[in-house]
Design an enzyme around this catalytic site. Structure first.
Site, PDB file in Angstrom:
ATOM      1  N   ASP B  73       0.869  -1.181   0.000  1.00  0.00           N
ATOM      2  CA  ASP B  73       0.000   0.000   0.000  1.00  0.00           C
ATOM      3  C   ASP B  73       0.899   1.223   0.000  1.00  0.00           C
ATOM      4  OD1 ASP B  73      -1.952   1.855   0.244  1.00  0.00           O
ATOM      5  OD2 ASP B  73      -2.643   1.225   2.217  1.00  0.00           O
ATOM      6  N   TRP B  98       7.797  -4.660   7.221  1.00  0.00           N
ATOM      7  CA  TRP B  98       6.906  -5.779   7.445  1.00  0.00           C
ATOM      8  C   TRP B  98       6.959  -6.651   6.203  1.00  0.00           C
ATOM      9  CZ3 TRP B  98       6.313  -1.368   5.392  1.00  0.00           C
ATOM     10  CH2 TRP B  98       5.531  -1.247   4.256  1.00  0.00           C
ATOM     11  N   ASP B 117       9.638   0.896   3.036  1.00  0.00           N
ATOM     12  CA  ASP B 117       9.402   2.250   2.559  1.00  0.00           C
ATOM     13  C   ASP B 117      10.755   2.904   2.298  1.00  0.00           C
ATOM     14  OD1 ASP B 117       6.690   2.016   2.679  1.00  0.00           O
ATOM     15  OD2 ASP B 117       6.435   3.148   4.526  1.00  0.00           O
ATOM     16  N   TRP B 149       5.470   4.268   7.550  1.00  0.00           N
ATOM     17  CA  TRP B 149       6.506   3.347   8.020  1.00  0.00           C
ATOM     18  C   TRP B 149       7.904   3.945   7.902  1.00  0.00           C
ATOM     19  CZ3 TRP B 149       5.901  -0.541  11.233  1.00  0.00           C
ATOM     20  CH2 TRP B 149       4.594  -1.023  11.413  1.00  0.00           C
ATOM     21  N   TYR B 158       7.927  10.141   3.592  1.00  0.00           N
ATOM     22  CA  TYR B 158       7.688   8.906   2.851  1.00  0.00           C
ATOM     23  C   TYR B 158       7.792   9.190   1.367  1.00  0.00           C
ATOM     24  CZ  TYR B 158       5.124   5.294   0.402  1.00  0.00           C
ATOM     25  OH  TYR B 158       4.764   4.326  -0.492  1.00  0.00           O
ATOM     26  N   THR B 161       7.625   2.698  -1.980  1.00  0.00           N
ATOM     27  CA  THR B 161       7.791   1.396  -1.342  1.00  0.00           C
ATOM     28  C   THR B 161       8.370   0.372  -2.319  1.00  0.00           C
ATOM     29  OG1 THR B 161       5.882   1.875   0.059  1.00  0.00           O
ATOM     30  CG2 THR B 161       6.561  -0.417  -0.065  1.00  0.00           C
TER      31      THR B 161
END
Lengths: 383, 171, 383, 171
Positions: B73, B98, B117, B149, B158, B161
């Protein structure tokens, strides 16, 4: 049991925990940080002030062939970017507030490595940088790259001189009524600036970067009758500008005083009658090797239409001063053309944030339109 | 890092074990935990389309449907100057992360994927993807995706990802 | 001579220079700064993280009748906003970096006057605030307004306690595995938080705001089987939540341990068969006076669909637990309903950034759809 | 303020006088100098429509066509919590400003209008308007609109622009 996997989820050092012996057909990978691929002549640098969040401006670096994004560099609050002469560094003149929209204002020249995009240096400067839209000329280096010239506006205008080699601010040169920076090519310690009284002011620095001489040119334009767009194209010591009414003005900045050539018109009598005018933020592109000039043109032009997007893009032969190409305008407000052989012309629409690309031969050939990129981009530089 | 120890000594390890015992996730036959970050940009209704992804997009890592993105996401680094396993230039890899397990349709195997990220640069904003399968609110922090994250990095900005293979998924 | 006017243009103190004796039919004006009009029950507070520029989040204040913008408050980097119990202050838990995306991180609780929108206080807190999307419960005040509770995540979860009266940070309470803040109404020094093991943890503070007691409730939900949406509605000491599968869960947080009521289903057997589920970021609104509950519902729900926008909005009578309204969903992911008489229900689409408004009588009557507002708003609060 | 004196002792007063002598502006029969700030958001082709504005929008101060906005470039404060002559709550009035003369179709008179930016709050982003009549590059700073007129305030964040009457336009 799939559920066994989930015990392994964790918040740090995933590699260390999980990268055991690989049983996979596909190899285990380690997350790294990329560098940009070797630059070719089609690399593009698109400056976006992001008007709706203009404390968070962005320089987008693109491959002008694939239109793949190569990276981003922060422009901060109305920041301005330029490249070092050897293209190894990206220099950003900008400011920050310690608490976003309040607190202390910190002004600096940020130097990024153009390959790793890592911040290499932060050089503190007076808190005066021009909080304008991105425009070529708001920050430039000297021809040898030693000095960096930063346009200021408080709104009183001046130029901050930074010694890139020493990594420090040198001095501030007042340039009242003048705007944007046009360094000479053959005299590294010299730059000129366009003035509202229709002249160019030339500043010559001493070896330390302090102003040693300042001389105005003869008056060569009339900002009321037919103003100059400030986004000029450099070829050696010459800068080529367009005027609001479609004339081409070349100025040589090699000497202590700038010398303007006789302007020539883009427009025929018929064009003039139809009211064709250039428009946009960077309405001119000049391809030195092929001797071509390109302009964003709109018909029915009038006072106040000088930022209107292009209805057509026109190409001219600089030798004959004749139009050799005429293609749809793609709403362009910004043009840039690559250097050397096999040039490509890029046309950015500030409204749509698309980039149209053309093979810049005699007849402009539209190759594709990519994007949207960015939000409110108004400046495009090429490698 | 202090928080790391704290975190696993606290309620979350327990939460994780609870998940492992009887998880909604196990019922869908794949491990689709977490996901990178935050809400999607647009569209918001891409949710869940991973399962029915068109075959030809499984191999295009600049589309949301690429097989490794089953639990991602955020913005795809492949659209931002990075690659499937490299952060774009000028960013740094997130310190916290994660994993998910995604099925590779090309070899029929499940791979364990690490979603990192990339942090520190202005938000990329390109190729936003969003899958919420297995996602839970922040009381299950390890599978929560409405949070940044990059939070534990020196810069919290951010950017995008990545999705790197860290091993075969157990089955 | 019009040209005479132009000599008067100037860069400062225009009023002083130009506001001579008025010869105009229309009066000369002095530029002032507005305050918001007196708040009525339809004032709305829309929190927007602005995902593409999320260091620059924004709280938009709207008149929920005219949909006129009343003002904006900066949310900074993933900031969270709440109102003081008397609605006189807007409290923002946020952080800043001294140089936009780098430098020192400054975390604080910013207090704005809800009428002038001026910053009244900046209270320094540990640099841990939860960098999540805006969600109700990420920052809340105690019932008496003295304490402010800030959700932290590093990602280890904790709550920072701020003494609003003393204007200082008091302490940090570890809340591992728990999330969001649900203050008690009748016991000002008490708040609860939802935990991933299916319980609620209740923290009771002493007079100074330091934790004096912490107790977990019995387990009342299963985060794997049927998780609770965290955006609950408060009525006194009760919080009403929806579950992913469409059950209503009321929890009373008045005591040292929270007490959960027996959940009840929104869905009939037929609804269940069609796969109707709630979805979104704030999928529940509860109107206490009329005893109505509203939910954003979508059919064919499944694991992972819990943030899907509404296909329909359903209204329920809390007394009979029966559905009394069913209207098109306007892509809503966020619901809020006004307090007291003549309630209006607002339905925000995170995708379209529109707000649909309904007269919240038995049969929801769609009045209009306004917007777009904001960029990626996920939280709506009412006066 | 120091800069203020510097500025008027420098080239700009001269520039202003130069404008006053023979101005493109005078030829269009109205004084349309300056404009608030920066580029428009969208649309970019609203340019010049003031002249041909529909009559019914002349009196709606939340539209670009409102008569006082003849030289305004920026976000309308009337869409942002302010009014035609008041900055929105929580902002501050810009220290530097510029004027234009706009024709009021209701009484047939020309009014001198002061355009003040409102500063210090996050950018409003609503009701972007853009007119470039009489606009010139920064070498004519007083009539340049691609720059932030909150530049001299303690916070440089631009929020929106107001348009206050400061007198009758001379004719």
């Amino acid at each position: 049991m799939l559920s066994a996997n989930i015990r392994k989820f964790c918040f740090g050092a995933v590699m260390a925990v999980l990268a055991g012996p690989s049983l996979a057909d596909l190899p285990v990978e380690t997350v790294a940080v990329a560098t940009t691929p070797p630059a070719n002549r089609y690399r593009l640098y698109l400056s976006d002030m992001v008007i709706s969040h203009f404390i968070d401006g962005k320089l987008l670096i693109l491959d002008g062939e694939s239109f793949k994004v190569l990276g981003n560099v922060s422009l901060g609050l109305t920041g301005h970017a330029t490249l070092s002469p050897d293209r190894s560094e990206i220099l950003v003149s900008t400011a920050y507030f310690t608490k976003l929209n309040r607190g202390e204002r910190i002004a600096e020249l940020d130097v990024y490595d153009a390959t790793t995009l890592k911040l290499k240096a932060e050089i503190s400067v007076p808190s005066k940088h021009a909080q304008s839209m991105p425009y070529r000329g708001a920050v430039r280096t000297s021809a040898d790259g030693r000095f960096v010239f930063l346009q200021n506006a408080t709104p009183a205008t001046s130029v901050s001189i930074v010694d890139r080699v020493a990594g420090k601010f040198v001095t501030e040169v007042p340039t009242p009524g003048c705007w944007m920076i046009y360094p000479a090519q053959s005299v590294p310690n010299r730059f000129a600036t366009l003035c509202g009284d229709g002249t160019m002011l030339t500043i010559t620095l001493d070896a330390e970067g302090k102003p040693a001489d300042r001389k105005k040119s003869a008056k060569f334009f009339d900002a009321d009758e037919d103003a100059l767009f400030v986004a000029g194209e450099q070829t050696g010591d010459n800068y080529t500008f367009l005027t609001f009414k479609g004339n081409v003005q070349v100025v040589n900045v090699a000497g202590e005083q700038a010398v303007a050539e006789k302007p020539w018109p883009l427009l025929t009598a018929a064009d003039l009658k139809a009211g064709w005018r250039p428009g946009g933020y960077q309405p001119l592109a000049l391809q030195e090797k092929s001797g071509r000039l390109y302009a964003t043109m709109h018909p029915k032009g009038k006072e106040g239409s000088h930022k209107d997007p292009a209805k057509e893009i026109w190409g001219f032969d600089l030798a004959t001063k004749k139009r050799v190409a005429r293609v749809p305008g793609h709403h362009a407000t910004v043009l840039a053309v690559t250097r050397g052989d096999e040039p490509k012309l890029y046309a950015v629409s500030t409204e749509k944030q698309t980039i149209a690309v053309f093979a810049a031969s005699d007849k402009l050939k539209h190759l594709k339109t990519a994007g949207p990129f960015a939000e409110t981009a108004t400046q495009l530089d090429v490698q | 890092m202090k928080w790391f120890d704290d975190f696993f000594e606290g309620g979350t390890r327990r939460a994780a074990q609870s998940i492992s015992r009887r998880s909604a996730i196990s019922r869908i036959g794949k491990l689709l935990v977490g996901t990178a970050f935050l809400l999607p940009v647009l569209p918001f209704d891409r949710v869940g389309k991973a399962v029915a992804a068109s075959k030809d997009k499984h191999d295009d890592d600049t589309t949301c449907e690429y097989w490794r993105y089953c639990a991602l996401d955020g913005f795809l680094c492949t659209c931002c100057g990075g690659s499937i396993s490299a952060c774009p230039p000028g960013t740094e890899v997130s310190k916290v992360t994660w994993v998910g397990t995604c099925h590779n349709p090309n070899d029929g195997k499940d791979y364990l994927i690490s979603y990192n990220d990339c942090c520190g640069a202005v938000t990329c904003g390109r190729c936003g993807c969003n899958y919420n399968i297995g996602e839970r609110p922040g009381y299950r922090m390890g599978v929560h995706n409405d949070i940044n994250w990059c939070m534990a990095n020196s810069s919290n900005t951010y950017h995008c990802t990545v999705a790197a293979i860290v091993g075969l998924g157990e089955s």
